[in-house]
Design a protein around this motif. Sequence first.
Motif, short mmCIF file in Angstrom:
data_model
loop_
_atom_site.label_atom_id
_atom_site.label_comp_id
_atom_site.label_asym_id
_atom_site.label_seq_id
_atom_site.Cartn_x
_atom_site.Cartn_y
_atom_site.Cartn_z
N SER A 105 27.45 31.81 54.64
CA SER A 105 27.65 33.25 54.45
C SER A 105 27.90 33.61 52.99
CB SER A 105 28.82 33.73 55.32
OG SER A 105 30.02 33.08 54.92
N TYR A 106 27.82 34.94 52.71
CA TYR A 106 27.93 35.47 51.35
C TYR A 106 28.94 36.62 51.33
CZ TYR A 106 23.62 32.86 50.57
OH TYR A 106 22.70 31.86 50.48
N PHE A 107 29.64 36.71 50.20
CA PHE A 107 30.65 37.75 50.03
C PHE A 107 30.26 38.64 48.85
CE2 PHE A 107 34.59 39.34 48.08
CZ PHE A 107 35.18 39.96 49.18
N ILE A 108 30.24 39.96 49.08
CA ILE A 108 29.81 40.93 48.07
C ILE A 108 30.94 41.94 47.84
CG2 ILE A 108 28.01 42.57 47.40
CD1 ILE A 108 26.90 39.81 48.20
N ASN A 109 31.31 42.17 46.58
CA ASN A 109 32.34 43.18 46.29
C ASN A 109 31.86 44.12 45.19
OD1 ASN A 109 34.63 44.73 46.22
ND2 ASN A 109 35.96 43.15 45.34
N THR A 110 31.54 45.34 45.59
CA THR A 110 31.27 46.42 44.64
C THR A 110 32.31 47.52 44.77
OG1 THR A 110 29.80 47.49 46.26
CG2 THR A 110 28.77 46.02 44.64
N GLY A 111 33.42 47.20 45.48
CA GLY A 111 34.47 48.18 45.71
C GLY A 111 35.57 48.11 44.66
N ARG A 112 36.68 47.50 45.02
CA ARG A 112 37.82 47.37 44.12
C ARG A 112 38.28 45.92 44.10
NH1 ARG A 112 36.47 51.53 42.32
NH2 ARG A 112 37.60 53.52 42.20
N ALA A 113 38.53 45.40 42.90
CA ALA A 113 38.99 44.02 42.77
C ALA A 113 40.34 43.82 43.45
CB ALA A 113 39.07 43.63 41.30
N GLY A 114 41.18 44.85 43.43
CA GLY A 114 42.52 44.72 43.99
C GLY A 114 42.56 44.49 45.49
N LEU A 115 41.45 44.66 46.17
CA LEU A 115 41.38 44.40 47.61
C LEU A 115 41.31 42.90 47.92
CD1 LEU A 115 38.73 47.13 48.45
CD2 LEU A 115 41.12 47.18 49.20
N VAL A 116 40.99 42.10 46.89
CA VAL A 116 40.62 40.70 47.12
C VAL A 116 41.51 39.76 46.30
CG1 VAL A 116 38.72 39.03 46.95
CG2 VAL A 116 38.23 41.42 47.51
N ASP A 117 41.90 38.65 46.92
CA ASP A 117 42.57 37.57 46.22
C ASP A 117 41.48 36.74 45.55
OD1 ASP A 117 43.73 35.18 45.41
OD2 ASP A 117 45.04 35.03 47.16
N TYR A 118 41.28 36.93 44.26
CA TYR A 118 40.17 36.27 43.57
C TYR A 118 40.41 34.78 43.39
CZ TYR A 118 37.08 40.20 42.56
OH TYR A 118 36.17 41.22 42.68
N ASP A 119 41.65 34.34 43.36
CA ASP A 119 41.92 32.90 43.30
C ASP A 119 41.44 32.23 44.58
OD1 ASP A 119 43.04 32.99 40.76
OD2 ASP A 119 45.07 33.36 41.54
N ALA A 120 41.69 32.88 45.71
CA ALA A 120 41.23 32.33 47.00
C ALA A 120 39.72 32.32 47.07
CB ALA A 120 41.82 33.16 48.14
N LEU A 121 39.08 33.38 46.55
CA LEU A 121 37.62 33.42 46.55
C LEU A 121 37.05 32.31 45.67
CD1 LEU A 121 34.90 34.71 47.17
CD2 LEU A 121 35.30 36.32 45.28
N TYR A 122 37.64 32.11 44.51
CA TYR A 122 37.17 31.04 43.63
C TYR A 122 37.23 29.69 44.33
CZ TYR A 122 37.08 27.65 39.84
OH TYR A 122 36.78 26.56 39.05
#
Length: 365
Positions: free
Chosen positions: A258-275
Amino acid sequence: MGKIKKACIIGDAMIPGKDFRPAFDRYLAKYVEDVKTGDWESDWQKLQFRRLEVEKQGPEIEIVPEMLGSEDREAELVMGLFVPVSSKLMEALPDLRIAGVCRAGLENVNLEEANRRGILVFNVQGRNAEAVSDFAVGLMLSESRNIARAHLAIKQGEWRKTFSNSDMVPQLKEKTIGIVGFGYIGQLVARKLSGFNTEILAFDPYVNPEIAGELGVKLVSLEDLFRQSDFVTVHARLTDENRGMIGSKEFALMKPESYFINTGRAGLVDYDALYSVLKEKKIAGAALDVFPTEPLPEKDKFVELDNITLTTHIAGTTKEALTSSPGLLMEDIQKLLEGRKPRFIVNPQILENSEFKQWLTGIQS
C-alpha cells in the motif's frame, strides 16, 4: 446607505495586496469610505517559514503587521491570505467588525478571540480544492508508477527500470482507495477516481452519510480504512483534536503493497512513524507535499529514501486557485452587506450579537 469607515487589505508574497484591489474595486469599494493596502510578508521564502510556524503554533506568535499604524484604528474590515489575525491585531483595530481570509484553513485566525469581541470571520472554502484533488491523484500515480524517479534517473544519465516496488507495481483499476477527511476536497478526489473503477472508503466523523452514499463511498472507521486500503490519501483539516491522529498504530495496519499520500496537513501525521515503515519497507511507498519543517532540510532523513515522492507544498498552487480567491471572499462579504445569504461565514452566531447587528443595520440601511 451607510459605509464601512475603513478597510485594510493585508496581502503577502503569495497574493500581494495590490492583487486584492481589482476584486475590492468590483465588489466592495462602494461600501467603504477609505482603504489601505499593503503586505504582511513580501519575501517568498520568509513567508513560507512564517506561515508554517503560524499553522503549527497559532497567530499569537506574530506581532501586528508593520503596515498597520495608529491611523488605522478605525478600520472595521480587514482582509488577507496568511496574515495572522491575532488578539494583538484585534486590539490594534478596536473597531474591527469583519475579518476575512482567502483560504479554507483558519490556523492564522484566533477564532475564540474574534467570537469574544463580536467579530464576524469569513474564509474561502474550496478555493484550491480542484488543485489539491488533482495533485493527490497525480501523486498516487507518480509514486506507485515511479514517474518522478524514472525522470530523475534519465536526467542523471541512467535508464532505470528497477525500483523498490518492481515486484508489485500497481494499476489503479479495482484498487481500494481510503480517503481520510471527506470534505469538499475528499469528495472531489472520490469523483476523480471514479473513472479508474476503484472502491472508495472514507473516514470522517462529521460528514453527512447521504453525501458519501451519493458518491458510492463507504464510510468506515480509521482503523478499517488503513487496514483495507491500497492507497490512503489525507484531506482532513487540522484541529487540536486530530493533531497526530495518524501514527504507528495506523501505519502498522497498512498492507505491505500500500501507499500513503499526504497533501493535507503535516500535523495530522507522526512523520517519525511514517519514516520507520518506509525505511523498513513495511509499506510500498509514500508521497508527501507537506512537512513539519518547510523548506525541507537538505539532509532530512526522508531524502535518503527511495520509496517516497517529495514535493514542495505546491498541491494547492495553481493560477486559478490564487487569482480567484480574493473575488470569492469579497463577493461573499458583499452579499452580507446587501442583505443576501453569504456562503463562507465561520462564526454565524455573531450575526445575532447586538452590537454587530446594530453596526450591520447601519451599513445596510
